[in-house]
Each structure stands twice: as C-alpha cells, then as structure tokens.
Scaffold this active site. Structure first.
Site, PDB file in Angstrom:
ATOM      1  NE  ARG A 544      -3.657   0.652   0.122  1.00 31.23           N
ATOM      2  CZ  ARG A 544      -4.909   0.809   0.541  1.00 31.23           C
ATOM      3  NH1 ARG A 544      -5.639  -0.232   0.842  1.00 31.23           N
ATOM      4  NH2 ARG A 544      -5.445   2.005   0.625  1.00 31.23           N
ATOM      5  CB  THR A 651       3.036 -10.168   6.040  1.00 25.02           C
ATOM      6  OG1 THR A 651       2.120  -9.268   5.404  1.00 25.02           O
ATOM      7  CG2 THR A 651       2.619 -10.379   7.474  1.00 25.02           C
TER       8      THR A 651
END
Ligand code: 26V
Length: 828
Positions: A544, A651
C-alpha cells in the site's frame, strides 16, 4: 473424482456437459473454471459436514476470528493443492489441450481487504485449517471490495471492485441462519420480577444473512468456514404508505439504504469523523457473528458459564471491538446474567490484536454517534467506562492524568483500543519491536496496570500459497535437496542451509529466478508495453502507498541514480529494473501524488536512450494477491524501507525472503526478526534506528533543510521536483514542501544517503552470482519459522487454548448429506 487422470477427465467432461451444457471444444474458460470449482466443492462437502459436526462437539474450543478484512486471493488452485489434486488436474488439462493457467485466471481475486491486515487474516485461516483447529472467520460480504486501480496518464484512477459479477462458486447462502440486527430507536427499562430489564423500541431492523465459504486444510480432511455476512431487508414485502403517490421510490430507497451496509469496503484512509456507515458495518458484523456463535453454543446444551472454555473470539484490530459490549448485551439482556458475571465471561472469551501504533490510524468514535445508532451498546460502553475508571482510581487514587489518558470514554469520544484493552483477556503486538513499543509507549499505562495481558505474536505467512503455489519450481528444488518434511514442518527448511555452498543448488536457483523474471517481463510487456531485461536486477517495492512506507525515498534514490548517469555517462551502474505496485486510498492525496511522481520519473527514465539499458522503472497497476504471486518469485531485491518504528510488522518481507529475494530494509517491524534469523550477511539493513526516530520527535532536532543546503545532489533532486525537469504538467511542490517546510516527518532525506549506500552494496554483491544465491539459500532456509503455522500454533496455545480436531478419516461423514443451504442464486 480426482483419484486418477482418466477418472478425472471422464467426470470433468460429464460435469461440463451436465452443468454447463458444453463440450470441451465449445466451452469457455469460465465454463471450465466453474466446472472444476464445482467438482472441488463436491469433493470436500462431506468433510465440511464432518468438520462442522466435530466442531459442534462438547469440550472443543472453537476459534472465531472476526475481521473487517479477509484478502483471500483466488482459491481454486489453493483448494486443489489442499485436496492433493493439483498435479492430476494440471496434467489432465494438458492432455485435454486446456490451458490450466487460463482457467485459473477466470476466478476473480476478491479484494476484501486493504493490505497486510487482511492478507494476514487469510493466511491465518489457511493455517488454522492446516493445523486442524476448528475455526470460523467472520467478515462482511462486501458487494464491492477494494477498488480496482487503473493508471491513467500516471495518475491513479479508481474503479469499483466488482468481484461478484460472475457469482461466487465457493459460497453457500444459509438463509436459515440469518439474524436480526437492530439500529437506532430508544431503550427503556422496567423492573420485572425484581430485576432491571431493558427494552429496545422503535429500532430499524436489518437482516444479516451468512454466506459460507469452505477453507480446506492441507491434506487433512478438515474444512473450516469463512462466513461472510450480507445485509438484507428484515421484511421482504414492504408496505409504504404512498407519499405523493410514489411508494415505489420509498421501497427502493429503503432497500438501498439497507444494502449499503455491506456494499463497500472502506479504504484505510477512512479515519475521519462522520463515517456512520463504517460504524454500522462494524456493529452489523459483530452482532451477527456473536448471535450466531451463541446460537450454536446453545446447541451444545452447556452452561453459559462455560462459554470461555468452548469459544474463543478474536478481534483483528479494533474494527470489531464492539464485540465486547455486544457480548455483554446478549449475556445480560438475553441470557439474564448480572453485570459482573457477563463482564467476566466476556473478558475471558475475547482477545485482541493491535496492528499499528500510528496515532492517526487508531480508531475513536464520537459518543453521540454511538448513542444515536446503538443506544443499548452506548449504555453498556458508558457503564464499562465508569467501572474501568473506578478500578483505576482504586489503584491510582488522585492520578487524574493517568485515568484521563486510559479512559474508554473521554472528551466525547469512545477510544476503541482502550475498550479492547479493558474488555479482553489478551492483547498482542505483531512483531518483537511492535510489541515492545506497545508496552513502552502507546499502551504504557495499560501495560503497567495489567502486564499479564500483553503478548507478542510475530506475524507469519502461509508457505503453501507463498512458496508451494506461487513458486513451485523452487518448492520442488527444495524437496529434491531436503525431502518433503518441510511441507508439514516448515522449520525443516533449515536443512537447506547446509547446502548454501552447493554450486548445483545455486545454479538451479539462478535458472529458476531467471525463468520467473522472464515470466514477469512478459506480464510487464503485455500490461505496460515496456521491455525489461531479465538480466538486470529486479528491485521491487510492492505494498500500500503510505508516506511512512517511503516509496518516495525509493523514487528520489532512482532520480539520484539517473542524475549520476547523466552527469557521468561512464558510471558503471549494474542494470536495474525498479518495480513498483500498490494502491493509495482514494482520499489520500499525498500518496496519490507519489504514485504520479513515480510514473513521471518512469516516463523520463524509460524514454531516455542514454540510461535506458541501465535503468528501467515499472509501475504495475492494480496490486492484488494474484499479482503479488507473480512479482515476488521474480524479485532479486525487495525494499522494506519504512521509517523505523512505524511498520508494525510487514508480511511482504517474509514472502520475499521465502522466495530467496534479499531485503533492503530498515530496522523496523519484522525486518528485525528476519535479520536475526538470517544474519547480517544476508540482508541489507540501513537507516535510522527506532530510538533515534523517537528521539528526534521528542527533541525536534532534525533539520531536513540543513541536508538540502549541504548536499548538492539532494538539493538537485528536490529542485527537479518543482522545476519543469520532469515530463508532463504536474508540479510536485506539495512533496517538496512536505520534505522541507513540513520538516520531513518520515525522515526521507535523512535516510536517503544510507539507502544509496546500501543499494551500492547490493549492486556489488549481485555481481558475484554464487555469493548472491548463497544469500538466497540462507533466506529460504530460515523462512520456515515465519510460516503462519507457527504463529497460529502460538495463538492457539497461549491465547485461545484451542487444540486440533482428532484426525478424520476420509468421508467420515454421511456422504449423502449435503451442507444445508442454497447455492447462491445466479452463481452457477
Ligand atoms: C491505517 C491508516 C489509516 C489512516 C492513515 C494512516 C494509516 C496507516 C496504517 C493503517 C493500517 C492500520 C492497520 C494495519 O493494516 N496494520 C498492518 O497490519 C499488518 C498485519 O499485522 C502489519 O504487517 C503491518 O505492518 C501493519 O501496517
């Protein structure tokens, strides 16, 4: 069905004919996809029934993971892997002349999430099933997931993410398990049999209807459930007294207002006030979920007092935190328990994960909004706050500051994290540093008050999707060297470490990486019309767009390299392809501007023949799980360069290391845990430490302007942002200002030079291919500990007290029994 290729092919053709009225010659890829999906569904139905009935057993703790986001990715291939039929299908399709990949690509990639938090939930479900832990994930059935992103003239454009257009072959609508959700109205009280009872009146009633999706465990016959809640009008046949002779309009508007609750997923910039719909979504989700949990619990015919032993409810960040007052409401108003008993049971049932320390991302709601929308919940929150503050007073008499700081309700707002901390038995952070910051900074007072509640659970990723499925060639090579144990015990990947100097293995990895890069190069050619060289270093930043993730720093570094090559064309620069992908929230103008900047720099660089064979910039639009699965296996280097202290975990970093891509990263989030695992030789760490960042914030001694004045190269790139140097009309004054006038909140200029130095080391290191792939092997070998299987094991042992189901034999359930429900309407 999948026992042999012959059987499979025979049954596939028959199913295609019966269900779709087609033969292979005239079937579309959509026909083929739906037929194969249907076969998988039929194959697992018995095990789904069996898992559900085991789950209903007494004395078995069920896990309920409530999350506003589940970024599931496509499921067909994963499901085939789980039932052990992937090879059979791939080979059979080859024999039938069907392109398997094209069939798989017909499945929409449901965007029911923004990023890491949602994908983590999906990886957790995969691990819960793989570990045979009985679990249900609960989310909303958003009609539109996260928007689809198009890049038009370098700008992000958002289109509705319409993932249900062709129906969803995995879901079953369970109309018989619907629940009523009440909004608005007023609450009155009366004494009945000497007991104070509450009555909710004049409320708006909405129906929550579950759609269940099977989550298939890896070769273990366990099938858990992802339950997506959909809004429907509670009354099907509306009667509205016609106003101006137009009742039709009223009916349509009423229907629309109800449907709107599960219409859109909110992008993560939606922290501003006034998003009442978002609050409605949150309550709708938790109320439906808890009602269904309690209904099922009652079937067990156990005392309500044993609820915490049988049910563990986990709330993923604060979005579902109204689960706490909602469970209190049910226990008191419907089960007739007193406050103390209800609170004790609630607290022992619910646990909570925090996923960010950024103050602007912490939720709080105006008390007035909650009061109007959820009057009974408001009363309970109010009482929770009173009692919580009283207990604080008892411990810290006279310490008003502390109590004000910890209160659930303060200055007319409800602080959702405080509610979560007060009303749950455990709170955890998602990486070592993050948990430390929770304890020492964000929730310092809470930690002092109730230290026993705090735990760390470093995030993880599922090695089944992120290695076995997305990079099967590496997975097979690993198996050739160390056998198959790692598949069920991913820490066994460590056995690969002793092969780090094996030239044969290194060369095999070189070859596979090159093939994966060629595949990605083809995608880039097709999508962007750009030719990139698979021999160049593929340097990837995909995530993002947020200022703290510092895509800007990456972009400025590229501009610096460009200037250097232009200034001195004899510079020996190892060719690099910089690859970006990611979405910015639609209202986050700064992040969108950075996307535009990257595309402007790309236009400059990619069209300059003088640098063209050394430098390329690619922006792949519409980042999503399916694209990540293509990009990650093709990456040599990945950038995890958030301002230290800002990224709770990350992650992506784990997914890249598992694929042998080397991290260039800051000492932040799980980068720190990864560094510890692989050692300093196998990761490129740079930049400010979190303590330094926090010190700067505290003492305010940072001066980006000084850097600008004293470093001519940095001055030059910044000036280029506001001159007509970059192609196109856009002016990047706001970015320039944020760095100089806004005092560079994220230390982009401060860390830029150390990023450059780290990247120079990367270029050096890459040229010794054997040493580079030795690093890759060490990364893969040590990635097993970041499998979400271990994270989930730790949640199950230390938070949920959940144990695996007993191993089931195949088709243990009555095979004539189908799961109750309807295949969703138009989907098939
Ligand atoms: C939300 C917002 C909203 C307002 C603008 C700034 C901002 C920044 C971040 C967020 C996301 C908050 C929750 C979240 O998604 N956290 C992510 O959770 C992942 C799984 O634990 C973790 O790996 C990421 O580091 C963390 O950012």
């Amino acid at each position: 069905m999948f026992e042999s290729r012959d059987k499979f092919k025979r049954e596939f053709k028959e199913k295609l004919r019966k269900e779709r009225g087609k033969a292979i010659d005239n079937a579309s890829y959509l026909d083929l996809y739906k037929t194969l999906g249907r076969m998988v569904r039929e194959e697992i139905n018995d095990n789904w029934v069996a898992t559900n009935s085991q789950m209903a057993d007494k004395d078995k703790t069920q896990v309920h993971y409530i999350s506003m986001e589940f970024l599931m990715g496509r499921m067909l291939k994963q499901n085939l892997l789980s039932i052990g039929a992937l090879d059979t299908c791939q080979e059979s399709f080859k024999e039938l002349g069907i392109d398997f990949d094209k069939v798989v690509q017909k499945e929409p990639d449901p965007g029911l999430g923004n990023g890491g938090l949602g994908r983590l939930a999906a990886d957790f479900l995969d691990s819960l099933s793989a570990l045979s832990i009985p679990a249900v994930g609960h989310c909303l059935r958003f009609k539109y997931g996260l928007f689809d992103q198009k890049i038009v003239n370098g700008y992000q454009v958002e289109l509705p993410g319409n993932w249900l257009r062709e129906g969803n072959i995995w879901e079953i609508r369970r109309g018989d398990h619907a629940h009523e959700i009440k909004f608005g109205g007023r609450v009155t009280s009366s004494h009945q049999n000497g007991k104070l009872t509450f009555h909710h009146e004049d409320y708006e009633s909405i129906l929550a209807v579950p759609y269940d999706i099977p989550i298939i465990g890896y070769k273990n016959q366990v099938v858990n459930t992802l339950r997506l809640w959909n809004t429907e009008p509670a009354v099907q046949d509306f009667y509205f007294k016609p106003i101006d002779g137009n009742s039709c309009h009223q009916v349509l508007n009423y229907k629309k207002s109800i449907e709107s609750i599960s219409e859109f997923l909110y992008p993560d910039d939606s922290h501003e006030e006034g998003k009442v719909l978002r609050l409605k979504q949150q309550y709708f989700l938790v109320s439906a979920t808890l009602q269904s949990i309690l209904d099922n619990y009652k079937l067990k015919q156990k005392s309500i007092h044993e609820l915490p032993q049988e049910v563990s409810v986990h709330i993923n960040d604060t979005h579902p935190v109204l689960a706490i007052p909602e469970l209190m409401r049910i226990l008191m108003d419907e089960e007739g328990l007193d406050w103390d008993t209800a609170f004790d049971l609630t607290k022992r049932t619910i646990s909570f994960t925090n996923h960010t320390t950024l103050p602007e991302a912490l939720e709080s709601w105006p008390e007035e909004t909650i009061k109007c929308l959820l009057p009974r919940i408001h009363m309970i929150v109010h009482e929770l706050n009173e009692r919580f503050c009283q207990s604080l007073w008892d411990k810290y008499p006279g310490d008003w500051n502390r109590i004000e700081n910890m209160a659930i309700l303060a200055h007319g707002r409800v602080k959702m994290a405080h509610l979560a901390l007060a009303g749950s038995h455990t709170v955890n952070g998602v990486a070592a540093l993050h948990t430390k910051l929770l304890k020492e900074k964000l929730f310092k007072n809470f930690y002092e008050y109730m230290p026993e509640k705090f735990q760390n659970k470093t995030n993880g990723i599922t090695h089944r999707r992120w290695l076995m499925l997305s990079n099967p060639k590496i997975a097979d090579t690993v198996t050739d060297y160390i056998g198959t144990n790692w598949i069920t015990e991913p820490k066994e990947l460590e056995a690969l470490e002793k092969h780090q100097d094996d030239v044969g293995l290194q060369e095999q990895l070189v070859k596979i990486r090159h093939e994966n890069k060629q595949d990605l190069a083809e995608i880039i050619k097709k999508e962007n019309g750009l030719t990139v060289d698979p021999n160049s270093i593929f340097d990837v930043q995909v995530k993002r767009f947020h200022a703290y993730k510092r895509q800007l720093m990456n972009a400025l570094h590229i501009l610096k390299i460009y200037n250097q090559i232009k200034e001195n064309p004899n510079t020996l620069f190892y060719p690099r392809t910089f690859i970006f992908s990611g979405k910015a929230a639609p209202g986050y103008h700064y992040a969108k501007k950075i996307i535009k900047l990257i595309n402007s720099i790309a236009e400059l660089v990619n069209n300059d023949p003088q640098v063209n064979d050394q430098l390329k910039i690619v922006y792949l639009e519409n980042y999503r799980v399916a694209l990540a699965e293509k990009i990650i296996p093709a990456s040599d280097v990945n950038q995890q360069i958030s301002t230290a202290s800002k990224e709770a975990s990350g992650t992506g970093n784990m997914k890249f290391m598992m694929n042998g891509s080397i991290i260039v990263g800051t000492n932040d989030g799980a980068n720190i845990d990864i560094r510890e695992a692989v050692g300093d030789d196998n990761i490129f760490v740079f930049g400010l430490e979190s303590e330094e960042v926090l010190q700067y914030y505290h003492h305010g001694e940072y001066s980006p302007f000084e850097i600008y004045e004293n470093d001519l190269k940095i001055k030059r790139i910044l000036d280029q942002l506001v001159s007509d140097f970059l192609p196109g009309e856009e002016n990047f004054r706001d970015i320039y200002d944020s760095l100089l006038l806004g005092n560079d909140e994220y230390f982009v200029l401060k860390d830029l030079t150390s990023l450059e130095e780290a990247q120079q080391k990367v270029s050096q290191a890459y040229q010794d291919r054997s040493k580079w792939f030795k690093k890759a092997i060490v990364n893969i070998a040590n990635s097993g500990r970041f499998s979400s299987d271990y994270t989930i094991k730790s949640y199950a042992d230390k938070i949920w007290q959940a144990t695996p189901l007993k191993t089931m034999t195949v088709n243990q359930a009555d095979s004539s029994q189908m799961p109750a429900g309807e295949y969703s309407g138009n989907t098939y």
